[in-house]
Motif scaffolding. Structure first.
Motif, PDB file in Angstrom:
ATOM      1  N   VAL B 166       0.907  -1.288  -0.251  1.00 41.83           N
ATOM      2  CA  VAL B 166      -0.104  -0.185  -0.135  1.00 41.83           C
ATOM      3  C   VAL B 166       0.997   1.137   0.083  1.00 41.83           C
ATOM      4  O   VAL B 166       0.550   2.267  -0.605  1.00 41.83           O
ATOM      5  CB  VAL B 166      -1.075   0.003   1.404  1.00 41.83           C
ATOM      6  CG1 VAL B 166      -1.881  -1.258   1.292  1.00 41.83           C
ATOM      7  CG2 VAL B 166      -0.240   0.271   2.543  1.00 41.83           C
ATOM      8  N   ALA B 167       2.099   1.272   0.467  1.00 47.78           N
ATOM      9  CA  ALA B 167       3.076   2.550   0.700  1.00 47.78           C
ATOM     10  C   ALA B 167       3.456   2.931  -0.753  1.00 47.78           C
ATOM     11  O   ALA B 167       3.713   4.096  -0.986  1.00 47.78           O
ATOM     12  CB  ALA B 167       4.149   2.128   1.531  1.00 47.78           C
ATOM     13  N   ARG B 168       3.429   1.906  -1.931  1.00 47.18           N
ATOM     14  CA  ARG B 168       3.515   2.457  -3.236  1.00 47.18           C
ATOM     15  C   ARG B 168       2.571   3.681  -3.543  1.00 47.18           C
ATOM     16  O   ARG B 168       2.960   4.383  -4.510  1.00 47.18           O
ATOM     17  CB  ARG B 168       3.170   1.165  -4.250  1.00 47.18           C
ATOM     18  CG  ARG B 168       4.257   0.120  -3.658  1.00 47.18           C
ATOM     19  CD  ARG B 168       4.257  -1.165  -4.934  1.00 47.18           C
ATOM     20  NE  ARG B 168       2.785  -1.579  -5.002  1.00 47.18           N
ATOM     21  CZ  ARG B 168       2.582  -2.604  -5.570  1.00 47.18           C
ATOM     22  NH1 ARG B 168       3.670  -3.125  -6.486  1.00 47.18           N
ATOM     23  NH2 ARG B 168       1.556  -3.092  -5.571  1.00 47.18           N
ATOM     24  N   ARG B 170       1.514   6.137  -1.453  1.00 46.58           N
ATOM     25  CA  ARG B 170       1.737   7.109  -0.346  1.00 46.58           C
ATOM     26  C   ARG B 170       1.232   8.520  -0.683  1.00 46.58           C
ATOM     27  O   ARG B 170       1.063   9.279  -0.061  1.00 46.58           O
ATOM     28  CB  ARG B 170       2.873   6.847   0.334  1.00 46.58           C
ATOM     29  CG  ARG B 170       4.207   7.520  -0.134  1.00 46.58           C
ATOM     30  CD  ARG B 170       5.365   7.092   0.521  1.00 46.58           C
ATOM     31  NE  ARG B 170       5.143   7.460   1.918  1.00 46.58           N
ATOM     32  CZ  ARG B 170       5.724   6.810   2.846  1.00 46.58           C
ATOM     33  NH1 ARG B 170       6.493   5.681   2.746  1.00 46.58           N
ATOM     34  NH2 ARG B 170       5.509   7.223   4.043  1.00 46.58           N
TER      35      ARG B 170
END
Lengths: 214, 214
Positions: B166-168, B170
């Motif tokens: 999910v941090a891709r 951000r």
């Protein structure tokens, strides 16, 4: 012991014990007189297993019979007995094999081959994974499937722990099945909780650090 | 676009969109005439997020409002928003803090300290794990808790994969929350399925080899 004591020792109410006896899920006691049956520790253990299968595993009565028949073999196939116990417990709303499902299964087959897994492609777990893959794609989050390989590696580690725990009782196949059911079903809830805590810990690091620095 | 097009683009029926507008879960469109509102791509994305929170996350409306308020901050705290989304989804039948629960929590606290996790002991996941530990003890399978340390290590690996995915996104906090909810909730089902396949593969090796050799 008499049926009332069996009930106390196992925590299973007498009417339920009688029902299990009628259904053949519990072998009859030894009759000391025509109206007086005696039960032993084997009955207590069997009752606890049946109870766990019904309440924790939600295994249908037919599946329990099949499983117990396997356990009562001179050389029970524990692998098959565990399968009888766990397969019906998986959420399953079977979906027609449309092109999306077929594509997901093709991807899943490749994953299975890469992991060297020897598994049945009729198992509910196989179907469940394919359906999850389709759901993720339909929701526009196909990129989450980039994690599939990593999750499968982790699943191998979990299974190693799982099997290591229950295999300690391999001389008592009934107990192996008992723990396999409880460890798998209740263990899903444990793993879910641990995953949330680990996410909470890591998300604070990943996203709050960001919030502060931005 | 008009509301009918917004409905087509998002897959959400018009009456549901109107309900979300009344509840403040969707910002009003721009009025081109007194009876004609115009919506844009931001509305489509917001609708998909709300839909996922309601249907996949089963987040109550109040929780969604709180979450969206966080997301609409100039510098949203993504960690807090994800928490709002995921906390209510956990199974929870709160149990009085009896001595069994207290003992489980003491053990869990030690585990958390060993892992160096910075987590809230009010979180539903914390409560859930403590209750699972009690259940395992009550069922006479406390020895399965020998796996707890290993499972917690695995949970860290899972969370690493989760957050990495999910941090891709951000730079788009709404999409991070969207994927966090879907990846976590649907991901539980994926992990459950993969665990079963890995177990099936390994159980055949551990127990069938035994059956053949014995």
């Amino acid at each position: 012991m008499r049926i009332a004591e069996l009930s106390r020792a196992s925590g299973v109410p007498v009417p339920t014990i009688k029902y299990y006896l009628r259904e053949g899920l519990l072998p009859p006691g030894e009759f000391s007189s025509p109206n007086q049956a005696r039960y032993d520790e084997g009955h207590v253990r069997r009752l606890k297993l049946v109870r766990a299968l019904v309440e924790v595993g939600r295994v249908p009565i037919g599946g329990i019979k099949e499983l117990l028949a396997e356990l009562d073999q001179p050389e029970p196939n524990v692998h098959r007995a565990i399968g009888c116990a766990l397969e019906p417990g998986l959420r399953r709303e079977p979906e027609e094999d449309n092109p999306e499902i077929a594509a997901a299964k093709a991807d899943l087959d490749q994953l299975i081959e890469r992991r060297g897994w020897n598994v049945d492609d009729c198992s509910p777990a196989y179907q469940q994974i394919a359906e999850v893959m389709v759901t993720l794609r339909r929701l526009g989050t196909a990129d989450l499937l980039d994690g599939l390989e990593g999750y499968a590696q982790v699943a191998d580690k979990i299974a190693e722990i799982d099997l290591g725990l229950v295999a300690r009782h391999r001389n008592d196949p009934g107990h192996v099945v008992f723990e396999a059911v409880i460890g798998t079903i209740i263990g899903d809830s444990l793993l879910q909780g641990l995953r949330r805590l680990a996410q909470e810990n890591l998300s604070a690091k990943v996203f709050q650090a960001n919030a502060v620095s931005s």
